[in-house]
Scaffold this active site. Structure first.
Site, PDB file in Angstrom:
ATOM      1  N   LYS B   9      -4.440   5.879  -7.348  1.00 14.69           N
ATOM      2  CA  LYS B   9      -3.291   5.744  -8.126  1.00 14.69           C
ATOM      3  C   LYS B   9      -2.438   6.878  -7.720  1.00 14.69           C
ATOM      4  CE  LYS B   9      -1.958   5.340 -13.060  1.00 14.69           C
ATOM      5  NZ  LYS B   9      -1.029   4.448 -13.033  1.00 14.69           N
ATOM      6  N   GLY B  11      -0.303  10.209  -8.259  1.00 14.73           N
ATOM      7  CA  GLY B  11      -0.674  11.195  -9.009  1.00 14.73           C
ATOM      8  C   GLY B  11      -1.983  11.795  -9.276  1.00 14.73           C
ATOM      9  N   GLY B  13      -4.293  12.812  -6.889  1.00 11.95           N
ATOM     10  CA  GLY B  13      -4.411  13.983  -5.848  1.00 11.95           C
ATOM     11  C   GLY B  13      -4.594  13.451  -4.651  1.00 11.95           C
ATOM     12  N   ASP B  38       2.684   7.429   3.264  1.00  7.96           N
ATOM     13  CA  ASP B  38       3.540   7.050   1.785  1.00  7.96           C
ATOM     14  C   ASP B  38       5.133   7.387   2.161  1.00  7.96           C
ATOM     15  OD1 ASP B  38       4.546   6.999  -0.783  1.00  7.96           O
ATOM     16  OD2 ASP B  38       3.390   8.088  -1.632  1.00  7.96           O
TER      17      ASP B  38
END
Lengths: 118, 661
Positions: B9, B11, B13, B38
């Site tokens: 997901k 955020g 890390g 990304d």
């Protein structure tokens, strides 16, 4: 050879039938006009014509569609009244050379004739 | 060469852990490449370097480390340039189109470019410098899943091209008596081989490792469990699940906010552990400071290595003490008070009357969904017409946030204001049912007999293959289609939404979606021009009518997006250097798309009295750039556990404040 010619004439007959259908469509049907209207909408969307030009074309086509509808309601011909009943083809000379196709029968109720074969 | 993917997901890390893992492996003496796929890159931020699309060598104590942020548009351009002639040959021989028309089509931008070219480009980069290991930092969940499903898409594309070219081969064989394979055949074979090789590689655990990163919170863990299942369906096994940023015992003993956070983390882990128990699980403790340079990445890598030794088990075995300080009684706590004056009248700041489209955008994991749901509840309660809250992120979490099942059709949520409808777009399902409904029509339009009785455009088999193809970028395309339907006047009796609140996918793909109207419009116009040119034989009919309508809708939607009074983009961010930097970049990208950015929500701001704790204080430090921002700023206070369910969200919303001055 016979097979080839049969195929050829069969194909020709098919094309002629399509032509006849198109002729009938022009006369009695508003679908051609509707397609014109669609094409005008496509041109407008592509920026090929302006809103004003489109409005003029649209008015003209809508009038045509209304006329077709009025005529159809007036006489209402029997569906499928126009049929291809035969095609006359003469084959001469070298193999593969073919005379221009004969015109399709146009009169209503024309008598069926068999296409000539070699 | 080994591939190691970091997914998860937004955020959670991924980027930081991917960078740490790559650095550690390089410094163990190997040749390593770390690449981010990304479209919203932050690999450079994590390494402390500006990468800007070029491969850079990162200074290491030992070994070799290269880093690159993939530029999908350029990669596809380069890939295409070498194959354009072959594509052209296939299109010329397989369709009626003229060369000029084919060239125009080949120049159009493609949707879904990141997923389409991502794996191919990763393999190309991996090959150029003989790396032992390639570490891939992927886009957040939904799009990582699309990326890993690319091989199947490539295989289908090869099939369609093969079908298109079959006619040419047939004719050549009959006219010339023989057929010699050419560049086009080579391209088709290349695509097919690439698809097979990638599939085999991704499914082979000796060549590919897949690390799924999650936060110890309900949304992130649920998304992880779902992703593990979806990957299994692709035949890909998640090698390891890493639970990141777990609150440590030390902080929990000293800081009541951290103690509350840790309790909610433990409850979340306990609830999900049975679903993930078969996977090796690792735990990484929260770092007091955001790791954003090589020394801090090295420290994180040591922890990562230790986490590698942890195995699955009950939460109690993951180094978490069972006892923890007493919870502070819940109640009104003073919200964050950075420097400026605050006001509670945030609703009109967020969505002044006349707002039609409210877009919540931000980096993954900043709390877009929670903020969007809270805002939508408040906006629906304000009255004045129906409000639609819709999620366009393929990895949905609206249902989890609202504590109620949400599906592809807009529905009311019990306990929520009656004017609110909620929807999670399911692009795959929506597209499949649309295709089933229009299949006959499309087959007739593309492959049916035209006016002269010829099969004009394509062979029937090719048309069927083409229709079986799930278009790349489908999530973004379908989202735009759904949003257009939501803001349009209803066809008959359906609800007309006064306002549509959009919970978007994380940064990169939110931007892809907002750029989609232009891409789609270019394609629709090109198709319209072709249909118009060939209308004598193609009978455009229903297809043309649909395209005219789609073209109008897209133009209207684009105008709405660019109307600053009707459309407002809301940036959601957490305090902290990395999130704030990405938020600033996102703001610039939105302005480049001519979309007005109106508000910044600073989410999960820790309360002033918690700043004695180093972890809580770290979050507040990064807030300074936000305070300089000229946007309207709202502050949403940190709460543990995060608000879930209608009532908790509404209560949380009442504690939001507006920063003035």
């Amino acid at each position: 050879m016979i097979i080839l010619d049969t195929l050829f004439i069969g194909g020709l007959r098919f094309v002629l039938e399509k032509l006849a259908a198109a002729v009938e469509a022009e006369r009695d049907d508003d679908s051609a006009l509707r397609e014109e209207l669609l094409a005008a909408q496509m041109r407008l969307e592509l920026g090929e014509i302006t809103e004003t030009q489109f409005a003029a074309v649209e008015a003209e086509l809508l009038r045509g569609i209304a006329e077709v509808r009025a005529r159809r309601e007036g006489e209402a011909p029997a569906p499928g009244a126009l049929r291809v009943t035969g095609a006359e083809v003469t084959l001469e000379g070298d193999e593969g050379e073919v005379e221009p196709p004969a015109r399709p029968a146009r009169r209503r109720g024309a008598k069926a004739r068999s296409p000539r074969r070699r | 060469m080994r591939l190691r993917f970091f997914g998860g997901k937004g955020g959670a890390g991924k980027t930081t852990l991917a960078a740490a893992s790559a650095l550690a492996e390089a410094e163990a003496g190997r040749r390593v490449l770390v690449v981010s796929t990304d479209p919203a890159h932050s690999l450079g931020d994590a390494l402390g370097f500006s990468l800007r699309g070029r491969t850079r060598r990162v200074p290491t104590r030992r070994g070799v480390l290269h880093a690159v942020e993939l530029d999908a548009d350029r990669a596809l351009g380069r890939w295409m340039a070498r194959r354009r002639a072959a594509f052209r040959a296939i299109a010329l021989h397989g369709t009626l189109l003229e060369r000029r028309e084919v060239d125009r089509l080949l120049r159009l931008a493609l949707p879904g470019v990141d997923e389409l070219i991502g794996l191919i480009e990763v393999m190309r980069l991996a090959g150029t410098r003989r790396h032992d290991t390639v570490v891939v930092d992927t886009a957040p969940t939904g799009h990582a899943l699309r990326l890993l499903a690319t091989p199947a898409l490539l295989a289908r594309i090869a099939e369609v091209l093969d079908g298109l070219y079959a006619k040419h081969r047939f004719l050549a064989r009959h006219l010339r008596g023989e057929y010699r394979p050419d560049a086009a055949d080579a391209l088709i074979a290349e695509l097919d081989d690439e698809a097979r090789a990638l599939t085999a590689r991704l499914r082979d655990p000796t060549q590919t490792e897949l690390v799924w990163v999650t936060l110890p919170e309900v949304l992130s863990l649920r998304e992880t469990a779902a992703a593990v299942g979806q990957l299994a369906a692709l035949g890909i096994d998640v090698t390891r699940v890493l639970v990141n940023q777990l609150t440590g015992n030390k902080e929990a003993r000293r800081c009541p906010a951290c103690a509350a956070r840790r309790r909610s983390e433990r409850a979340a882990l306990a609830a999900i552990s049975s679903k993930l128990a078969q996977r090796p699980l690792g735990v990484v403790l929260a770092q007091a400071r955001e790791p954003r340079n090589l020394p801090s990445l090295r420290a994180l890598a040591r922890e990562l290595a230790a986490a590698g030794r942890a195995r699955a088990g009950a939460p109690g075995e993951w180094g978490i003490e069972q006892g923890s300080p007493r919870p502070r009684p819940p109640g009104r706590r003073p919200a964050a008070r950075p420097t400026a004056r605050q006001s509670r009248d945030w609703l009109n700041t967020l969505a002044p009357p006349g707002t039609r489209l409210l877009l919540f955008v931000g980096k993954g994991g900043v709390g877009k969904t929670t903020c969007a749901a809270t805002a939508a509840l408040a906006l629906a309660a304000r009255g004045g017409g129906a409000v639609l809250l819709v999620s366009t992120d393929p990895a949905h979490s609206l249902g989890d946030v609202l504590g109620h099942e949400v599906g592809d059709r807009p529905r009311a949520i019990p306990g929520a204001p009656s004017g609110l409808r909620v929807q999670e777009i399911d692009a795959q399902a929506g597209f499949h049912s649309w295709r089933a409904k229009h299949r006959d029509e499309l087959e007739a339009a593309l492959g049916g007999p035209g006016r002269a009785g010829m099969r004009v455009a394509f062979d029937g088999d090719v048309v069927r293959d083409l229709l079986d193809l799930t278009p790349p970028g489908l999530d973004e395309l379908w989202s735009v289609r759904t949003l257009i339907a939501a803001i349009s006047p209803p066809p008959a009796g359906g609800p007309r939404y006064r306002l549509v609140v959009v919970d978007t996918a994380p940064t990169g793909h939110a931007l892809r979606m907002l750029a989609m109207p232009d891409i789609a419009l270019a394609w629709v116009r090109e198709l319209l021009a072709l249909l118009l040119r060939y209308r004598q034989i193609l009978r455009p009919g229903q297809l043309a009518r649909d395209l005219v309508e789609i073209s109008r809708d897209l133009r209207r939607f684009r105008a709405l997006l660019r109307d600053g009074r009707a459309t407002r983009a809301v940036l959601v961010s957490r305090a902290g250097h990395l999130p704030m930097r990405e938020t600033e970049r996102l703001g610039r990208s939105l302005r480049a798309l001519r979309i007005g950015v109106s508000t910044l929500i600073l989410n999960a701001m820790s309360a002033a009295e918690d700043r004695a704790c180093p972890r809580c204080a770290e979050g507040a430090r990064g807030v300074r750039p936000a305070l300089r921002s000229t946007l309207d700023r709202l502050v949403a206070p940190a709460v543990a556990p995060p608000p879930r369910g209608v009532r908790a969200l509404e209560a949380w919303g009442r504690r939001w404040t507006r920063l003035a001055g």
